[in-house]
Design a protein around this motif. Structure first.
Motif, PDB file in Angstrom:
ATOM      1  N   ILE A   1     -81.477 -90.692 -12.292  1.00 16.87           N
ATOM      2  CA  ILE A   1     -80.499 -89.627 -11.992  1.00 16.87           C
ATOM      3  C   ILE A   1     -80.933 -88.322 -12.658  1.00 16.87           C
ATOM      4  O   ILE A   1     -80.915 -87.246 -12.042  1.00 16.87           O
ATOM      5  CB  ILE A   1     -79.087 -90.040 -12.480  1.00 16.87           C
ATOM      6  CG1 ILE A   1     -78.562 -91.220 -11.651  1.00 16.87           C
ATOM      7  CG2 ILE A   1     -78.117 -88.858 -12.386  1.00 16.87           C
ATOM      8  CD1 ILE A   1     -77.271 -91.829 -12.177  1.00 16.87           C
TER       9      ILE A   1
ATOM     10  N   LEU B   1     -81.821 -84.742 -10.829  1.00 19.79           N
ATOM     11  CA  LEU B   1     -81.199 -83.468 -11.209  1.00 19.79           C
ATOM     12  C   LEU B   1     -82.263 -82.447 -11.606  1.00 19.79           C
ATOM     13  O   LEU B   1     -82.167 -81.266 -11.259  1.00 19.79           O
ATOM     14  CB  LEU B   1     -80.226 -83.682 -12.377  1.00 19.79           C
ATOM     15  CG  LEU B   1     -78.910 -84.384 -12.031  1.00 19.79           C
ATOM     16  CD1 LEU B   1     -78.134 -84.702 -13.295  1.00 19.79           C
ATOM     17  CD2 LEU B   1     -78.074 -83.518 -11.101  1.00 19.79           C
TER      18      LEU B   1
ATOM     19  N   THR C   1     -74.600 -88.637 -17.488  1.00 16.75           N
ATOM     20  CA  THR C   1     -75.377 -89.499 -16.596  1.00 16.75           C
ATOM     21  C   THR C   1     -75.216 -90.965 -16.982  1.00 16.75           C
ATOM     22  O   THR C   1     -75.140 -91.823 -16.102  1.00 16.75           O
ATOM     23  CB  THR C   1     -76.878 -89.140 -16.623  1.00 16.75           C
ATOM     24  OG1 THR C   1     -77.334 -89.115 -17.970  1.00 16.75           O
ATOM     25  CG2 THR C   1     -77.124 -87.798 -15.970  1.00 16.75           C
TER      26      THR C   1
ATOM     27  N   THR D   1     -80.240 -94.394 -15.048  1.00 19.06           N
ATOM     28  CA  THR D   1     -79.829 -93.133 -15.666  1.00 19.06           C
ATOM     29  C   THR D   1     -80.977 -92.127 -15.671  1.00 19.06           C
ATOM     30  O   THR D   1     -80.792 -90.956 -15.337  1.00 19.06           O
ATOM     31  CB  THR D   1     -79.360 -93.395 -17.118  1.00 19.06           C
ATOM     32  OG1 THR D   1     -78.482 -94.504 -17.114  1.00 19.06           O
ATOM     33  CG2 THR D   1     -78.650 -92.191 -17.676  1.00 19.06           C
TER      34      THR D   1
ATOM     35  N   ILE E   1     -72.121 -86.870 -12.477  1.00 21.19           N
ATOM     36  CA  ILE E   1     -73.442 -86.310 -12.190  1.00 21.19           C
ATOM     37  C   ILE E   1     -73.328 -84.787 -12.019  1.00 21.19           C
ATOM     38  O   ILE E   1     -74.189 -84.033 -12.482  1.00 21.19           O
ATOM     39  CB  ILE E   1     -74.055 -86.999 -10.949  1.00 21.19           C
ATOM     40  CG1 ILE E   1     -74.372 -88.459 -11.287  1.00 21.19           C
ATOM     41  CG2 ILE E   1     -75.307 -86.281 -10.480  1.00 21.19           C
ATOM     42  CD1 ILE E   1     -74.703 -89.319 -10.099  1.00 21.19           C
TER      43      ILE E   1
ATOM     44  N   GLY F   1     -71.956 -91.967 -15.713  1.00 20.49           N
ATOM     45  CA  GLY F   1     -72.068 -92.097 -14.257  1.00 20.49           C
ATOM     46  C   GLY F   1     -72.691 -93.429 -13.884  1.00 20.49           C
ATOM     47  O   GLY F   1     -72.219 -94.131 -12.979  1.00 20.49           O
TER      48      GLY F   1
ATOM     49  N   ASN G   1     -75.039 -81.792 -14.050  1.00 22.48           N
ATOM     50  CA  ASN G   1     -75.696 -80.698 -13.344  1.00 22.48           C
ATOM     51  C   ASN G   1     -75.285 -79.330 -13.907  1.00 22.48           C
ATOM     52  O   ASN G   1     -76.104 -78.414 -13.954  1.00 22.48           O
ATOM     53  CB  ASN G   1     -75.373 -80.787 -11.859  1.00 22.48           C
ATOM     54  CG  ASN G   1     -76.246 -79.864 -11.049  1.00 22.48           C
ATOM     55  OD1 ASN G   1     -77.467 -79.989 -11.083  1.00 22.48           O
ATOM     56  ND2 ASN G   1     -75.633 -78.914 -10.368  1.00 22.48           N
TER      57      ASN G   1
END
Lengths: 614, 614
Positions: A152, A156, A127, A149, A314, A130, A318
């Motif tokens: 994100i 998730l 992340t 971050t 991402i 990302g 996941n």
């Protein structure tokens, strides 16, 4: 109120019957299971350069290429090793399971601890990388990287708590787009350099080339160790075999082969482009973005590169959200982790594991200020420990079982184990002072905790075991009828309800009042006389404004005449309030006393509800 | 563990008999009760200059002096008004009590809300001004001011939770030291200017004098309104009468007179010094510190000034920590605030009020970045509203009672009420857009909340009231014997303990199992057959992995045959764990079900403890 919010974020509760898994074809299994492995090339090359550039300057790129070659060799060795795992563990051969089967408890817990740490780091690293892809495209966001971050991670978490359907199409598209865009970049980049005569900007290169040093063995090994992060995520395919369409094992092996090819192409290609375009790692803009700007300019393709990079990273995070709770549920089912981790939540996801992952990864992000490069020294050690244990497990299996062709297979897995073990030593040693020591401490700590948990569960089970002598009483004589104490604060309807209830369970009832406020006690005495309840009222004074101690003192006193081993029933009235905020308006005395009384072996607590209407 | 920490910070529990109060002499009552009033001059003059300097430049000082004169006039009016309150409320005449007695519920709640807001602001303003005194002496600490201020608030909170003995000597010394140091500064400052020919540095004055404006009525009124913060804390003396040595009322009046004299001297003197030495308000260094540096240089006396200023401001915050919880306990005893605020904590202090004050003041500090000047627009409105209500209450008293000399007294209190009311309007209007609107919204909101709370308590009392018809049953026939359901998860010792308990209270027992995991259910069925418990076992399947719904459905079904109005007893086993961290290792299912079952009118919940030994 809380449950409304939960329903909004997480969705309606799902029934156990709705549990299902989509089966992967090769085409869609590849992107879903390989996003972690492929995305790690987005930062692996950069990590090599972080080591080399400050010492070697422009000479770095040559050695970067050699380091990348070593890593690719390691990749192919791993692929061959894992093909054998796939053949032997059709139900999924994670490192925890393989080492549990073949090596025993401690190695399997070590693998579990190492993997758990690495899943948490995968989320943190992916992340934050990302976010780095996003902030490289939009530098104004750089100062908010920690918040982005964590946002994100929260998305998730919520998505996984909802139990995102394993929709391979949605998750697979970003991976293919990333491969496509990076592929175009590699080809365009080479053409632009060799055929269009583009000269890379060198303004970013360190100015004083003369102060630079020379390549040493140690430096090269450090660069190799840093680059090994490219191999994280390779084990995902062997974990996911049961999710493949038949023939599952064959399909898994095809995917593994394709994965190797893609990693080779992208990692090799990007290393080569770094060399051509003199990318220099920095905390403001990623190496990938630097190459992207030079190859594509700042037009559509550059943004496409950054967006697909962010997306695949991402997706990689996941996969950790899918795998970590599953691993925890295995460990928990074996009794080495709290039982709650093996229970499915409202939406059939292992919600406790998901929440733990979210908290741990967010803590790391805050602790390390959201900097990918700062997190790296902790990363990869765990992955390679689990590689080593998994390969050693396979090796032990061949030695023990001696199935046809075992020698050949043992050599492959043995070599895999040996090489990954050497890599563990290299990574551990070179990154030790920079942060790997944390992992080296955490793994034994976690293993110890897991063993302690198992010990506790064993002890509980032992204590609860029924023995032949412990037959239930089938009838109760009058002697065993229980004695009841009702706590009374003031004479009101709720007391009468409790008293009526007490009469239905016992003929021996005492009312007990603790005097804190003299006025109230006098009032109670007066009213008690007027009101004939037909049971004795005992009043005790409390110097410390506390009800529990006088009650216990009374129960244990000779005045109350308890027989040894007798269970006393204490009746409490529980006010039930229809609006949650009304709770602050009532003393939670009943609740406190209840929680204290539970600790007494000889006291059963009855709560009789009294509902306050609005 | 938590209780150990609490004991370390707060100390051992005190017995109710240990409650005592020290009685004040004039000498030590003065500094304790006046620290709030005296300390406010540390920022009041500065507040006037914040308004004037940007518009008038050097001409400001003349008008500052006029504004100070108006405030001093107001001060004397208040003193005369409050002397009459002291005469009539020997038990302490806070604004809440005076307006409750003479004006009714809504005015008294308005006073309570206004005072509560102002106590919170007193803590926020005084501690942040105290921090400003520290950071003016040590500029390196400036960037940590929020943390320093919150640290001070925490120390005060812990100190008050411990129940600092009202040690007037410890609390009085800083006030006298402050008066002494400021007195020396005023005298030295005047001598230095007039006799030693010191020329004040003007480098801090705004450069472009030509852009400045002229004095307007509105500007002057704003300056006056800002300076009114000097009067906060004057009411403390009339609240504290019962704490004086006999003759209490006479002593209180002497202290009030001395307080007026000291405020006059310090406020007047500091305003005059500001004029001589051209102090200009800034966020980096306080006006007091600017004067201090010029008068004393940067030697010992300068640091003495800053330290005593910080100390007296912290003492002022401390008085709010003493008064706010006491006020809340009055309101709570009248039923307008949650009852918990009238209960004394472990150390006999009103701990809930102290904690609320700590949280509210800390929140304000964080919200306003620890800047005293930013908090000011919210301050003083509440104080003057409570002044107005208190004086109006006294005025209403004279009109009603018509005791000898009532006309004369009514004129004094009436004038006090009128002038403070006009001041409320002025402060409210001039500070409205800068923040006073928050207070104007908060007061009616708080009053509404308090009324709602009272309404709730009244409703509860109404519902609990015993009526003549509601006689308790003196005997119970067999029909009324209760029916029992035991939840069973698996057959073990704890189940046997619960079953034996159930037998002691009832002859009608059903075991109830909710099937979530088919394997476990099959195992239970098998073992149930082997083990003859002599009671029926009912098994229901749960699709949503939840126990509550199937249980309620079963109890309400025809299968169970409940009579209307019958109370069913549900027996749960509570595992008792000897180490707190073991809690995470056990599903808290019993706890969840219990909390759900409480909401059912017809279900009594019994928890039978089962202790797991270590």
């Amino acid at each position: 109120m809380f449950s409304k919010l939960r329903r909004l974020l997480i969705g309606e509760t799902l029934s156990s019957e709705q549990l299902s898994h989509e089966k992967f074809s090769v085409l869609w299994g590849l992107p879903v299971l390989s996003s972690d492995a492929i995305s790690s090339v987005a930062y692996a090359g950069e990590e090599i350069l972080w080591v080399l550039i400050p010492v070697l300057g422009l000479a770095s790129y040559k050695y970067m290429f050699y380091a990348a070659l070593c890593i690719v060799f390691l990749l192919f060795l791993l692929i061959f090793s894992y093909r054998q795992t796939i053949d032997n563990y059709p139900q999924g051969g994670g490192s925890y399971i393989v080492s549990k089967d073949n090596l025993g408890t401690i190695p399997s817990l070590t693998a579990a601890a190492a993997l758990s740490i690495d899943y948490i780091l995968t989320v943190a690293v992916s992340t934050s990388a990302g976010t780095a892809a996003i902030t490289s495209a939009i530098p104004a966001l750089l100062e908010h990287k920690v918040i982005i971050t964590i946002f994100i991670i929260l998305i998730l978490t919520i998505g996984n708590l909802r139990g995102l359907k394993d929709s391979s199409k949605i998750f697979g598209v970003p991976t293919y787009l990333f491969i496509l865009v990076v592929g175009i970049m590699i080809i365009t980049g080479i053409i632009k350099y060799y055929f269009l005569g583009y000269t890379p900007s060198r303004q970013v290169i360190i100015e004083n080339q003369q102060t630079l040093g020379n390549i040493t063995m140690f430096l090269f090994i450090r660069a190799f160790a840093s680059g090994c992060t490219a191999l994280t995520g390779v084990e995902a395919v062997s974990d996911g075999i049961p999710n493949f369409k038949a023939p599952a094992q064959k399909n898994a092996k095809i995917v593994l082969g394709l994965l190797a090819g893609i990693v080779l192409f992208i990692f090799g290609g990007l290393s080569y482009l770094s060399t051509l375009y003199h990318a220099v790692p920095s905390e403001q803009i990623t190496v990938l973005a630097q190459i992207g700007t030079q190859v594509f300019g700042s037009g559509f393709m550059f943004y496409a590169l950054q967006i697909t990079t962010a997306l695949i990273l991402i997706m990689a995070a996941n996969t950790a959200f899918a795998d970590f709770p599953l691993l925890l549920s295995f460990i928990s089912r074996d009794g080495y982790a709290p039982r709650q981790f093996s229970k499915r939540g409202k939406r059939l996801s292992f919600s406790n594991g998901i929440i733990l992952l979210c908290i741990a990864a967010s803590a790391l992000i805050v602790l390390f200020g959201g900097k990918t490069h700062a997190l790296m020294p902790l990363y990869a050690v765990g992955v390679f420990i689990s590689f080593t244990l998994s390969q050693s497990g396979m090796f032990a299996k061949w030695i023990k079982e001696k199935t046809p062709g075992w020698r050949h297979k043992a050599v492959i897995n043995g070599l895999g184990a040996l090489v990954t073990f050497i890599t563990v030593i290299i990574i551990g040693a070179t990154k030790f002072v920079h942060g790997a020591w944390v992992v080296c401490i955490m793994i034994p700590v976690l293993v110890t905790v897991m063993l302690k948990i198992k010990e506790h569960y064993n002890r509980v089970a032992e204590q609860l075991k029924l023995t032949e002598e412990l037959r239930p009483k089938l009838a109760v004589d009058l002697e065993d009828k229980c004695k009841v104490i009702i706590l009374v604060d003031s004479l009101n309807k709720s007391f009468v309800k409790s008293l009526n209830y007490a009469r239905s369970i016992s003929g021996n009832i005492t009312a007990f009042h603790v005097s804190i406020d003299n006025e109230e006690t006098e009032k109670l005495k007066r009213r008690w006389k007027e009101y004939d309840a037909g049971i004795p009222l005992v009043i005790k004074h409390s110097h410390y404004r506390d009800i529990y101690d006088p009650l216990i003192t009374y129960i244990e006193s000779e005045e109350y005449e308890t027989k040894p081993g007798e269970t006393i029933t204490v009746v409490l009235t529980q006010f039930v309030i229809t609006r949650w905020w009304h709770n602050v308006l009532h003393n939670q005395t009943a609740l406190f006393i209840k929680n204290m009384l539970y600790k007494r072996r000889n006291i059963a607590v009855v709560t009789v509800p009294y509902i306050i209407e609005e």
